[in-house]
Design a protein around this motif. Structure first.
Motif, PDB file in Angstrom:
ATOM      1  N   PHE A   1      45.357   1.914  25.500  1.00 33.61           N
ATOM      2  CA  PHE A   1      44.750   0.217  26.360  1.00 33.61           C
ATOM      3  C   PHE A   1      44.308  -0.279  24.665  1.00 33.61           C
ATOM      4  CE2 PHE A   1      42.898  -2.943  27.407  1.00 33.61           C
ATOM      5  CZ  PHE A   1      43.960  -3.067  28.358  1.00 33.61           C
ATOM      6  N   PHE A   2      43.386  -0.042  24.449  1.00 31.97           N
ATOM      7  CA  PHE A   2      43.490  -1.291  23.035  1.00 31.97           C
ATOM      8  C   PHE A   2      44.071  -0.947  21.535  1.00 31.97           C
ATOM      9  CE2 PHE A   2      39.062  -0.019  24.373  1.00 31.97           C
ATOM     10  CZ  PHE A   2      38.445  -1.347  24.719  1.00 31.97           C
ATOM     11  N   LEU A   3      44.947   0.489  21.867  1.00 34.76           N
ATOM     12  CA  LEU A   3      46.286   0.344  20.682  1.00 34.76           C
ATOM     13  C   LEU A   3      47.413  -0.685  20.785  1.00 34.76           C
ATOM     14  CD1 LEU A   3      46.605   1.174  18.066  1.00 34.76           C
ATOM     15  CD2 LEU A   3      47.820   3.914  18.857  1.00 34.76           C
ATOM     16  N   TYR A   4      47.316  -0.757  22.289  1.00 34.60           N
ATOM     17  CA  TYR A   4      48.889  -1.280  22.982  1.00 34.60           C
ATOM     18  C   TYR A   4      48.123  -2.936  23.089  1.00 34.60           C
ATOM     19  CZ  TYR A   4      51.862  -4.101  26.185  1.00 34.60           C
ATOM     20  OH  TYR A   4      52.249  -5.411  26.970  1.00 34.60           O
ATOM     21  N   ILE A   5      47.194  -3.725  23.159  1.00 30.69           N
ATOM     22  CA  ILE A   5      46.412  -4.575  22.750  1.00 30.69           C
ATOM     23  C   ILE A   5      47.171  -5.050  21.318  1.00 30.69           C
ATOM     24  CG2 ILE A   5      44.859  -6.466  23.268  1.00 30.69           C
ATOM     25  CD1 ILE A   5      45.854  -5.583  25.632  1.00 30.69           C
TER      26      ILE A   5
ATOM     27  N   MET B   1      42.117 -13.256  17.381  1.00 25.50           N
ATOM     28  CA  MET B   1      40.437 -12.625  17.313  1.00 25.50           C
ATOM     29  C   MET B   1      41.251 -11.012  18.137  1.00 25.50           C
ATOM     30  SD  MET B   1      38.169 -12.421  14.960  1.00 25.50           S
ATOM     31  CE  MET B   1      36.710 -12.052  15.303  1.00 25.50           C
ATOM     32  N   ALA B   2      41.859 -11.132  19.004  1.00 26.90           N
ATOM     33  CA  ALA B   2      41.854  -9.637  19.534  1.00 26.90           C
ATOM     34  C   ALA B   2      42.590  -8.803  19.483  1.00 26.90           C
ATOM     35  CB  ALA B   2      42.392 -10.112  21.595  1.00 26.90           C
ATOM     36  N   ARG B   3      43.301  -9.172  18.537  1.00 28.10           N
ATOM     37  CA  ARG B   3      44.400  -8.251  17.395  1.00 28.10           C
ATOM     38  C   ARG B   3      43.640  -6.750  16.520  1.00 28.10           C
ATOM     39  NH1 ARG B   3      50.521  -8.788  17.069  1.00 28.10           N
ATOM     40  NH2 ARG B   3      51.102  -9.520  18.800  1.00 28.10           N
ATOM     41  N   PRO B   4      42.914  -7.742  15.812  1.00 28.26           N
ATOM     42  CA  PRO B   4      42.078  -6.866  15.040  1.00 28.26           C
ATOM     43  C   PRO B   4      40.587  -5.829  15.871  1.00 28.26           C
ATOM     44  CG  PRO B   4      41.881  -8.979  14.121  1.00 28.26           C
ATOM     45  CD  PRO B   4      42.479  -9.059  15.638  1.00 28.26           C
ATOM     46  N   VAL B   5      40.184  -6.541  16.276  1.00 32.54           N
ATOM     47  CA  VAL B   5      38.923  -6.490  17.634  1.00 32.54           C
ATOM     48  C   VAL B   5      39.721  -5.021  18.700  1.00 32.54           C
ATOM     49  CG1 VAL B   5      37.082  -6.465  19.607  1.00 32.54           C
ATOM     50  CG2 VAL B   5      37.253  -8.118  17.455  1.00 32.54           C
ATOM     51  N   ALA B   6      40.816  -5.392  19.092  1.00 30.09           N
ATOM     52  CA  ALA B   6      41.485  -4.123  19.864  1.00 30.09           C
ATOM     53  C   ALA B   6      41.698  -3.000  19.065  1.00 30.09           C
ATOM     54  CB  ALA B   6      42.812  -4.513  20.612  1.00 30.09           C
TER      55      ALA B   6
END
Length: 72
Positions: free
Chosen positions: A42-46, A1-6
């Motif tokens: 940073f969010f693109l890296y996550i 779930m973290a990848r789409p949100v990031a």
């Protein structure tokens, strides 16, 4: 779930940079857009690498249980 949100948050930060900071110039150092660009990448890296060992799921899998909420 973290990848789409990031990924969504990365796009949001890029949009914020374009709307707020880029009219003052393209370079982030000159238009005070460093934080927006930092969060964007940073969010693109996550989104690309995943949350890894710092995620709540990994923390629970290591054997930590969430603390119960205290009632007062």
């Amino acid at each position: 779930m973290a990848r789409p949100v990031a990924f969504l948050l990365s796009g949001l930060m890029a949009f914020a940079y374009v709307i707020v900071h880029s009219p003052q110039g393209f370079c982030p150092v000159l238009n005070h857009g460093e934080a927006a660009m930092l969060y964007c990448f940073f969010f693109l890296y996550i989104a690309a690498a995943g949350p890894g060992s710092l995620s709540i799921d990994a923390w629970v899998e290591r054997g930590h249980e969430p603390a119960p909420a205290e009632s007062r």
